[in-house]
Motif scaffolding. Structure first.
Motif, PDB file in Angstrom:
ATOM      1  N   VAL A  67       0.868  -1.179   0.000  1.00 50.33           N
ATOM      2  CA  VAL A  67       0.000   0.000   0.000  1.00 50.33           C
ATOM      3  C   VAL A  67       0.901   1.223   0.000  1.00 50.33           C
ATOM      4  O   VAL A  67       1.669   1.430   0.950  1.00 50.33           O
ATOM      5  CB  VAL A  67      -0.950   0.021   1.211  1.00 50.33           C
ATOM      6  N   ALA A  68       0.836   2.005  -1.085  1.00 52.70           N
ATOM      7  CA  ALA A  68       1.679   3.205  -1.223  1.00 52.70           C
ATOM      8  C   ALA A  68       3.158   2.873  -1.055  1.00 52.70           C
ATOM      9  O   ALA A  68       3.915   3.619  -0.423  1.00 52.70           O
ATOM     10  CB  ALA A  68       1.257   4.267  -0.221  1.00 52.70           C
ATOM     11  N   ASP A  93      -5.723   2.378  -4.722  1.00 55.49           N
ATOM     12  CA  ASP A  93      -6.423   1.607  -3.704  1.00 55.49           C
ATOM     13  C   ASP A  93      -7.324   0.551  -4.336  1.00 55.49           C
ATOM     14  O   ASP A  93      -7.421  -0.576  -3.843  1.00 55.49           O
ATOM     15  CB  ASP A  93      -7.230   2.534  -2.794  1.00 55.49           C
ATOM     16  N   ASN A  94      -7.982   0.906  -5.455  1.00 55.20           N
ATOM     17  CA  ASN A  94      -8.817  -0.075  -6.146  1.00 55.20           C
ATOM     18  C   ASN A  94      -7.972  -1.180  -6.766  1.00 55.20           C
ATOM     19  O   ASN A  94      -8.352  -2.349  -6.741  1.00 55.20           O
ATOM     20  CB  ASN A  94      -9.651   0.612  -7.227  1.00 55.20           C
ATOM     21  N   ALA A  95      -6.804  -0.829  -7.314  1.00 59.52           N
ATOM     22  CA  ALA A  95      -5.909  -1.842  -7.883  1.00 59.52           C
ATOM     23  C   ALA A  95      -5.395  -2.777  -6.792  1.00 59.52           C
ATOM     24  O   ALA A  95      -5.279  -3.995  -6.995  1.00 59.52           O
ATOM     25  CB  ALA A  95      -4.747  -1.163  -8.602  1.00 59.52           C
ATOM     26  N   GLY A  96      -5.099  -2.223  -5.618  1.00 55.78           N
ATOM     27  CA  GLY A  96      -4.659  -3.056  -4.506  1.00 55.78           C
ATOM     28  C   GLY A  96      -5.755  -3.994  -4.037  1.00 55.78           C
ATOM     29  O   GLY A  96      -5.495  -5.164  -3.715  1.00 55.78           O
ATOM     30  N   GLY A  98      -3.491  -3.566   4.396  1.00 52.70           N
ATOM     31  CA  GLY A  98      -4.625  -2.677   4.176  1.00 52.70           C
ATOM     32  C   GLY A  98      -5.515  -3.078   3.021  1.00 52.70           C
ATOM     33  O   GLY A  98      -6.738  -2.858   3.061  1.00 52.70           O
ATOM     34  N   ASN A  99      -4.938  -3.659   1.966  1.00 52.15           N
ATOM     35  CA  ASN A  99      -5.761  -4.068   0.826  1.00 52.15           C
ATOM     36  C   ASN A  99      -6.757  -5.159   1.211  1.00 52.15           C
ATOM     37  O   ASN A  99      -7.885  -5.183   0.703  1.00 52.15           O
ATOM     38  CB  ASN A  99      -4.860  -4.568  -0.306  1.00 52.15           C
TER      39      ASN A  99
END
Length: 543
Positions: A305-306, A509-512, A312-313
């Motif tokens: 994530v980032a 975030d959607n890709a994760g 988090g994903n």
């Protein structure tokens, strides 16, 4: 009179049993496909040759057909080269971990196509190969190595090795022995595997859609695009008809070649590896590691994530994505997928078991035997015809009474069961045919009615195979994407559909979330495959 009545009742029961698979395939496969053929060839009740020529002569159509054939041919050639050493190791050598290798080779084949596409996007991200022809080609090879490895291995293990050993004693080198003796004897099974791989590659949907988008469209993705984006149903129907013709030709070729490869089968004992086997073992190890690389990249992407390691994903799977882009959460979509897959598996097992019990019999009448061959062939057709075509056909046929099911969620498991039934039949039928008629005749002579013979003998022998078939059917239904994209409703979306929607949305975030959801879906499929492999039932005939 009582004996005649009993025979009449038995004949009626067998006719009723034959009606179960035939009605299922007729209503939910033949009718929709025939409607597409009619819409494409006879739009106004008359054969529209000019319209067909106009669609097929469009520059985009010509380019798409050429790309589909070329990509399928290239993927088939590469898959054959990579699958042959794996087939040799699985069929000839005995070593610790052989079962693990078998399972590892099978895993890519049963993964949902959308998961494979996401995995290669994660692997090739920020490289020139991302979204390229090479990415699509690599994904198709990844998906189909198991087909060559396990189909050819079944034939290879039935070859008597004494011919090769005699040639070596006479001074022939390993390459010459392989080319002049082994390869010649394996030619029918290699041809069968090649035709199946070409069929799967030419009708690939989810992988091509995820990796190529509209830039590298195939016939399959173009049918979907014409139907859902441009509403050009006539052009989509013409392409569907062209694809059906090619698929039928491939199925005929495959059936004829398979008939030559399965006439006799005997498994010879495997041996421990020798020093001369080192190159092929090394190649097999490298291939197995290469198959694991995309999945490792997918797992790594799901935990980032980032740019930081994080879970988090996975926590985000309880949400509907950025700006509530989804109607259901990925966890809810997984629940929908499991429910649909369970219903589809139950339907596929019911139809498949009835069909296998029927097809395992050997009637005395030549007409009856030919009839059973036709039933067997009809049950295999859904495996070859595009799932997109079937989903498209559902929409244009099952939309009026008495079968107005267009908005019903029941269409999803029905479409999934259509794809699963051929795998069930190919897994169970060889086992039931191995029972032989003597055991059944002996039970009948002792007074057992036909239903009891089936329960105690047929199903008793095929119990473990039935469990394996159930697992395969469930896995295939769980990852089905082609027909489901047409049929699933937003409030009852399956996880593959949700994953595809996530990758089409902007934002990391959607890709994760898509990567995390893909890992979850892959984990479920792998768990089912592990269970199937533990049953130690050879399912290579399903390919």
């Amino acid at each position: 009179m009582r004996r005649i009545s009993s025979r009449g009742a038995t004949a009626a029961a067998w006719i009723l049993a034959a009606a179960v698979p035939l009605v299922f395939v007729g209503v939910f496969f033949a009718w929709p496909v025939a409607s597409i053929v009619g819409r494409g060839l006879f739009p106004d009740g008359m054969l529209d040759v000019a319209g067909i020529v106009e669609v097929l002569s469009r520059p985009r159509t010509v380019r798409i057909i050429g790309f589909t054939i070329g990509m399928a041919a290239a993927a088939t050639a590469i898959t054959l080269v990579l699958g042959m050493p794996v087939a040799y190791v699985l069929s000839r050598l005995r070593f610790r971990g052989r079962g693990v290798l078998r399972a590892a080779v099978l895993v890519p084949f049963v993964l949902p196509t959308v998961v494979v596409g996401i995995a290669f996007r994660a692997l090739l991200r920020d490289t020139p190969l991302d979204g390229s022809v090479v990415a699509i080609l690599a994904a198709l090879v990844f998906f189909n190595v198991a087909v060559v490895a396990r189909t050819v291995a079944v034939s290879w293990e039935s070859l008597d090795p004494r011919q090769e050993e005699a040639a070596r004693v006479l001074g022939a080198g390993p390459v010459r022995v392989f080319v002049t003796i082994t390869l010649r004897r394996l030619a029918p099974s290699i041809a069968a595997a090649a035709s199946i791989v070409f069929l799967f590659c030419s009708t690939a949907f989810g992988t091509v859609l995820v990796l190529g988008g509209a830039k590298y469209a195939t016939i399959e993705t173009e049918i979907w695009l014409l139907t859902t984006q441009f509403l050009d149903l006539r052009a989509a129907s013409v392409l569907s008809v062209a694809q059906i013709v090619v698929v039928l030709l491939l199925l005929v070729i495959t059936a004829r070649v398979r008939g030559r490869t399965t006439a006799q089968h005997r498994s010879f004992a495997t041996r421990r590896p020798r020093r001369s086997d080192t190159p092929v073992i090394a190649a097999t190890v490298l291939i197995a590691l290469a198959l694991a690389v995309p999945l490792a990249a997918l797992l790594e992407r799901s935990l980032r994530v980032a740019g930081e390691w994080s879970g988090g994903n996975y926590l985000a799977l309880a949400s509907t994505g950025g700006r509530n882009a989804l109607t259901v959460t990925p966890w809810q979509a997984l629940g929908n997928s499991l429910g649909f897959a369970a219903a589809a598996t139950g339907l596929a097992m019911l139809v498949g078991l009835v069909a296998c019990v029927l097809l395992s019999r050997t009637p005395r009448s030549p007409v009856a035997r030919r009839g059973l061959d036709l039933v067997d062939g009809a049950l295999m057709l859904p495996l070859g015809v595009s799932a997109v075509t079937v989903g498209f056909g559902f929409l244009i046929t099952l939309n009026s009474p008495p079968l107005d099911l267009r908005t019903s969620p029941v269409l999803v498991p029905i479409a999934q069961a259509l794809v699963a039934v051929p795998l069930v039949v190919r897994t169970l039928l060889p086992v039931l045919r191995s029972v032989g008629s003597r055991m059944r005749d002996a039970a009948a002579t002792l007074g057992a009615p036909p239903w009891r013979v089936i329960l105690t003998i047929d199903l008793g022998v095929a119990g473990r195979a039935a469990l394996a078939a159930t697992g395969l059917a469930f896995t295939v239904a769980l990852g089905e994407f082609g027909a489901t994209t047409f049929l699933s409703r937003p409030d009852a979306a399956t996880l593959p559909v949700v994953i595809y929607r996530l990758i089409g949305l902007p934002g990391g975030d959607n890709a994760g979330m898509a990567a995390a959801a893909s890992v979850v879906l892959a984990a479920v499929c792998v768990a089912v495959v592990a269970l199937v492999e533990r049953l130690r039932v050879d399912t290579a005939g399903a390919f």
